[in-house]
Design a protein around this motif. Structure first.
Motif, PDB file in Angstrom:
ATOM      1  N   ALA A  32     -14.277  14.694  -7.554  1.00  0.00           N
ATOM      2  CA  ALA A  32     -14.605  13.381  -7.352  1.00  0.00           C
ATOM      3  C   ALA A  32     -13.865  12.762  -6.045  1.00  0.00           C
ATOM      4  O   ALA A  32     -14.305  11.848  -5.471  1.00  0.00           O
ATOM      5  N   PHE A  33     -12.964  13.531  -5.361  1.00  0.00           N
ATOM      6  CA  PHE A  33     -12.322  13.073  -4.175  1.00  0.00           C
ATOM      7  C   PHE A  33     -12.446  14.106  -3.104  1.00  0.00           C
ATOM      8  O   PHE A  33     -12.682  13.569  -1.971  1.00  0.00           O
ATOM      9  N   MET A  40     -18.019  13.814   3.585  1.00  0.00           N
ATOM     10  CA  MET A  40     -17.669  12.756   4.819  1.00  0.00           C
ATOM     11  C   MET A  40     -17.424  13.375   6.206  1.00  0.00           C
ATOM     12  O   MET A  40     -18.288  13.141   7.283  1.00  0.00           O
ATOM     13  N   ALA A 221      -9.504  -2.649   3.889  1.00  0.00           N
ATOM     14  CA  ALA A 221     -10.486  -2.206   3.173  1.00  0.00           C
ATOM     15  C   ALA A 221     -11.425  -3.016   2.186  1.00  0.00           C
ATOM     16  O   ALA A 221     -12.426  -2.487   1.550  1.00  0.00           O
ATOM     17  N   VAL A 265     -11.067   5.832   7.366  1.00  0.00           N
ATOM     18  CA  VAL A 265      -9.776   6.514   6.684  1.00  0.00           C
ATOM     19  C   VAL A 265      -8.647   6.962   7.675  1.00  0.00           C
ATOM     20  O   VAL A 265      -7.507   6.825   7.146  1.00  0.00           O
ATOM     21  N   ALA A 268      -6.589   3.757   7.359  1.00  0.00           N
ATOM     22  CA  ALA A 268      -5.853   3.866   6.462  1.00  0.00           C
ATOM     23  C   ALA A 268      -4.839   4.522   6.263  1.00  0.00           C
ATOM     24  O   ALA A 268      -3.595   4.358   5.843  1.00  0.00           O
ATOM     25  N   ALA A 269      -4.783   5.891   6.760  1.00  0.00           N
ATOM     26  CA  ALA A 269      -3.824   6.795   6.773  1.00  0.00           C
ATOM     27  C   ALA A 269      -2.699   6.487   7.537  1.00  0.00           C
ATOM     28  O   ALA A 269      -1.560   6.547   7.218  1.00  0.00           O
ATOM     29  N   MET A 272      -0.689   3.934   5.684  1.00  0.00           N
ATOM     30  CA  MET A 272       0.282   4.721   4.691  1.00  0.00           C
ATOM     31  C   MET A 272       1.200   5.247   5.211  1.00  0.00           C
ATOM     32  O   MET A 272       2.480   5.026   4.903  1.00  0.00           O
TER      33      MET A 272
ATOM     34  N   VAL B  93      -1.003  14.620  -4.239  1.00  0.00           N
ATOM     35  CA  VAL B  93      -2.473  14.515  -4.848  1.00  0.00           C
ATOM     36  C   VAL B  93      -2.822  13.083  -5.190  1.00  0.00           C
ATOM     37  O   VAL B  93      -3.806  12.505  -5.173  1.00  0.00           O
ATOM     38  N   CYS B  94      -1.724  12.541  -5.814  1.00  0.00           N
ATOM     39  CA  CYS B  94      -2.016  11.133  -6.579  1.00  0.00           C
ATOM     40  C   CYS B  94      -1.969   9.909  -5.776  1.00  0.00           C
ATOM     41  O   CYS B  94      -2.246   8.708  -5.988  1.00  0.00           O
ATOM     42  N   THR B  95      -1.404  10.041  -4.434  1.00  0.00           N
ATOM     43  CA  THR B  95      -1.096   9.047  -3.385  1.00  0.00           C
ATOM     44  C   THR B  95      -2.440   9.166  -2.468  1.00  0.00           C
ATOM     45  O   THR B  95      -2.630   8.160  -1.964  1.00  0.00           O
ATOM     46  N   LEU B  96      -3.008  10.402  -2.290  1.00  0.00           N
ATOM     47  CA  LEU B  96      -4.021  10.539  -1.393  1.00  0.00           C
ATOM     48  C   LEU B  96      -5.258   9.682  -1.480  1.00  0.00           C
ATOM     49  O   LEU B  96      -5.744   8.949  -0.528  1.00  0.00           O
ATOM     50  N   PRO B  97      -5.602   9.330  -2.654  1.00  0.00           N
ATOM     51  CA  PRO B  97      -6.869   8.337  -2.745  1.00  0.00           C
ATOM     52  C   PRO B  97      -6.683   6.859  -2.109  1.00  0.00           C
ATOM     53  O   PRO B  97      -7.415   6.327  -1.740  1.00  0.00           O
ATOM     54  N   LEU B  98      -5.231   6.627  -2.016  1.00  0.00           N
ATOM     55  CA  LEU B  98      -4.978   5.302  -1.166  1.00  0.00           C
ATOM     56  C   LEU B  98      -5.297   5.351   0.113  1.00  0.00           C
ATOM     57  O   LEU B  98      -5.611   4.307   0.711  1.00  0.00           O
ATOM     58  N   VAL B  99      -5.550   6.437   0.722  1.00  0.00           N
ATOM     59  CA  VAL B  99      -5.838   6.802   2.115  1.00  0.00           C
ATOM     60  C   VAL B  99      -7.515   6.698   2.234  1.00  0.00           C
ATOM     61  O   VAL B  99      -7.826   6.108   3.515  1.00  0.00           O
ATOM     62  N   VAL B 100      -8.201   6.904   1.035  1.00  0.00           N
ATOM     63  CA  VAL B 100      -9.531   6.657   1.551  1.00  0.00           C
ATOM     64  C   VAL B 100     -10.022   5.184   0.696  1.00  0.00           C
ATOM     65  O   VAL B 100     -10.073   5.089  -0.361  1.00  0.00           O
ATOM     66  N   PRO B 101     -10.555   4.337   1.603  1.00  0.00           N
ATOM     67  CA  PRO B 101     -10.912   2.882   1.046  1.00  0.00           C
ATOM     68  C   PRO B 101     -12.151   3.311   0.202  1.00  0.00           C
ATOM     69  O   PRO B 101     -12.937   4.166   0.364  1.00  0.00           O
ATOM     70  N   PRO B 102     -12.389   2.131  -0.723  1.00  0.00           N
ATOM     71  CA  PRO B 102     -13.494   2.506  -1.839  1.00  0.00           C
ATOM     72  C   PRO B 102     -14.832   2.652  -0.947  1.00  0.00           C
ATOM     73  O   PRO B 102     -15.778   3.603  -1.575  1.00  0.00           O
ATOM     74  N   LEU B 105     -14.966   6.180   0.027  1.00  0.00           N
ATOM     75  CA  LEU B 105     -15.301   7.165  -0.840  1.00  0.00           C
ATOM     76  C   LEU B 105     -16.572   6.952  -1.318  1.00  0.00           C
ATOM     77  O   LEU B 105     -17.254   8.141  -1.455  1.00  0.00           O
ATOM     78  N   ALA B 144     -15.156   8.512 -10.181  1.00  0.00           N
ATOM     79  CA  ALA B 144     -14.562   7.841  -8.987  1.00  0.00           C
ATOM     80  C   ALA B 144     -13.463   6.819  -9.492  1.00  0.00           C
ATOM     81  O   ALA B 144     -12.572   6.795  -8.882  1.00  0.00           O
ATOM     82  N   VAL B 147     -10.341   8.510 -10.105  1.00  0.00           N
ATOM     83  CA  VAL B 147      -9.557   8.909  -8.648  1.00  0.00           C
ATOM     84  C   VAL B 147      -9.086   7.686  -8.113  1.00  0.00           C
ATOM     85  O   VAL B 147      -7.649   7.532  -7.779  1.00  0.00           O
ATOM     86  N   LEU B 150      -5.727   6.780  -9.915  1.00  0.00           N
ATOM     87  CA  LEU B 150      -4.646   7.824 -10.117  1.00  0.00           C
ATOM     88  C   LEU B 150      -3.293   7.388  -9.347  1.00  0.00           C
ATOM     89  O   LEU B 150      -2.448   7.395  -9.851  1.00  0.00           O
TER      90      LEU B 150
END
Lengths: 287, 285
Positions: A32-33, A40, A221, A265, A268-269, A272, B93-102, B105, B144, B147, B150
């Motif tokens: 899903a990710f 993308m 975002a 991205v 956003a990266a 972070m 792995v669990c922090t990565l989703p923060l880097v991709v805005p909805p 995604l 989705a 993720v 997460l």
């Protein structure tokens, strides 16, 4: 709080078993990710004839897309700066007051309000300051040129969740400023101004900067609030991506939308990458 | 802060944060030409699409909570118990989703969903692509949302596991003859109740308010329905917004209360809760 188990001998389960327990998680994230992220990147670099190239990426930072990208950055930077300042003032007002009840109330409300986003927030502001909004009609704001469906209307709306977010971020740091530090500075003859310059702000700085980029990322975002409120009358990168995805523009723009997503991205990266280390750093003072 | 400054700041903040809420209430009950009426609220339940979209959102929320706990709990416990090197991996792995805005995604997801049927039309996988996009219950949204949830589910679990000596618990259970699954279910999980509750509440709030992914992929859960309804009936949509806010706030306040009761007051230990609550908001806008 203990971190890490006590070092005493135990029957060790084979490591492989532990990694096996994490397998479902990796599967879901991959599916899903990882897959969408790959798609993308692949789409963003795929040009018309199916080969790889930088066409889409170049177009995503040009023309109307450039305007949208800059619009998003401008809106996010402005609201993040305002949110940082107001959030700091509000947090300081609460932290320095003696009433525990006030402090608790504001912090709890902040936790709740920082979640106030998206569609409900948009409609609350439409009801208040929209064309037929309560304040607009009762104060005659429409005649004075006010429009909620503009850059400034959006900025005002975003602050509704950004300020509480800043209060939450900076309040622990303000708590970390010991009274003794201020007393010590005063005993050494420092003025309030000097105290803030040499003690207060340096200690707060990581939290403030970390908070600022968090606010920036949050505003950058944001999509639902803007989509429900202004449609696409304000150029924002999220709205552009949505337009391209729903086929509101020329065919073949999907890949540009993917390139725009990739731009997001990257931003956003960066956010972070700045926020996480600063957050870690600021917690040093709060122990 | 100057003596006058503090009340002024508090007053201005109070006005800014209260006025939109009060104005929304006024907007929904004071209708020009009709005077005070509650009709905006009574109409909600008979509005076309309301029940369906609300049920869809609730169903998606339950499924997402179940999925996300099912995959994160074993991983987190295992990392804590016997594979220290798994921990940083999980963290990343669990922090990565923060880097991709909805929105981004969704763009990626949309591409995968379009690409799948094109390339796989002759294979059984094609049916899978159709199934995950079933409008009655779009599994792709559950994936989705899982993720997107997460990062803060992981934080909640991590905080919970930190305060429990998992290893001793498991050892004790094992020494009493419990099997591995049993040790997990009856010794470890009860001690993580707070963290699990935390994670579930946050996920629930996220899914109930989510608009971006669902609307761009063309599904109609609750938040998307509100926007659609606003086209024909602005007061109705504001009324529903207020009610959904109330619901979310009750959820989150319950969460804060539970969190507070479990910790001694006046420690910095309380902030992770709020921070993760706040971080969560980021994904629903």
């Amino acid at each position: 709080m203990t971190d890490g188990p006590a070092p005493h001998p135990v029957r060790r389960r084979p490591r492989a078993g532990a990694w096996l327990a994490a397998l479902p998680l990796f599967l879901v994230v991959g599916l899903a990710f990882g897959l969408p992220a790959l798609a993308m990147a692949d789409g963003a670099f795929t040009v018309a004839d199916g080969s790889y190239g930088l066409d889409n990426v170049t177009r995503s930072v040009d023309g109307a897309y450039r305007t949208a990208l800059l619009g998003s950055i401008e809106l996010s930077a402005l609201t993040a700066a305002a949110g940082t300042l107001v959030g700091l003032l509000l947090a300081q007002a609460v932290v320095s007051s003696r009433g525990r009840a006030l402090r608790e109330a504001v912090l709890t409300a902040s936790g709740v309000l920082a979640n106030f986003g998206g569609v409900p927030l948009a409609f609350a502001f439409v009801a208040t300051l929209g064309n037929a909004g309560v304040l607009t009609t009762s104060l005659g704001l429409g005649d004075r040129g006010w429009s909620l469906y503009s850059f400034w209307g959006l900025a005002l709306t975003y602050l509704y969740f950004l300020v509480p977010l800043m209060v939450l971020t900076v309040a622990p740091a303000l708590d970390g400023l010991r009274v003794q530090w201020r007393e010590a500075a005063r005993d050494c003859g420092a003025s309030t101004w000097r105290y803030w310059c040499h003690v207060g702000l340096p200690v707060l700085l990581p939290s403030l900067l970390g908070g600022f980029v968090l606010l920036f990322g949050s505003a950058f975002a944001a999509y639902a609030t803007a989509a429900a409120m202004v449609g696409s009358s304000v150029p924002l990168v999220t709205l552009q991506i949505a337009d391209a995805l729903s086929g509101n523009v020329l065919v073949g723009q999907e890949n540009v939308a993917l390139a725009l997503s990739l731009d997001m991205v990257v931003v956003a990266a960066l956010v972070m990458a700045v926020h996480l280390p600063l957050q870690r750093r600021s917690t040093r003072w709060l122990a | 802060m100057a003596r006058l400054g503090r009340p002024l700041v508090l007053l201005l903040a109070g006005v800014y944060f209260l006025v939109p809420l009060l104005a929304s209430v006024v907007f929904t009950v004071d209708i020009p030409g009709q005077g005070l009426t509650l009709s905006s609220y009574t109409r909600i339940f008979t509005a076309p699409g309301f029940t369906g979209s609300l049920l869809l959102s609730l169903g998606l929320a339950v499924a997402t909570v179940a999925l996300v706990l099912l995959v994160t709990v074993p991983a987190a416990v295992a990392a804590r118990l016997s594979a220290p090197r798994l921990r940083p991996v999980l963290e990343v792995v669990c922090t990565l989703p923060l880097v991709v805005p909805p929105v981004a995604l969704t763009a990626g997801l949309g591409t995968v969903l379009r690409w799948g049927p094109e390339k796989l039309s002759t294979t059984p996988l094609y049916q899978t692509f159709v199934a995950v996009q079933n409008p009655d219950f779009p599994l792709v949204l559950v994936l989705a949302y899982a993720v997107m949830a997460l990062p803060f589910v992981h934080r909640a679990l991590d905080a919970g596991l930190r305060s429990v000596d998992v290893r001793t618990l498991v050892e004790a259970a094992r020494d009493c003859g419990a099997s591995w699954p049993r040790a997990l279910v009856s010794a470890v999980l009860p001690n993580l109740r707070g963290a699990l509750l935390n994670a579930s509440f946050l996920t629930l709030a996220l899914v109930l308010g989510e608009f971006t992914v669902a609307s761009l992929l063309g599904f109609q859960p609750f938040a998307v329905w509100i926007v659609q309804a606003s086209g024909s009936d602005a007061r109705l949509s504001v009324a529903v917004s207020l009610l959904s806010l109330l619901l979310t706030w009750v959820l989150l306040l319950a969460l804060t209360t539970v969190g507070n009761r479990r910790r001694t007051p006046r420690t910095s230990g309380r902030t992770p809760d709020r921070a993760s609550v706040a971080l969560e908001g980021k994904t629903t806008r």
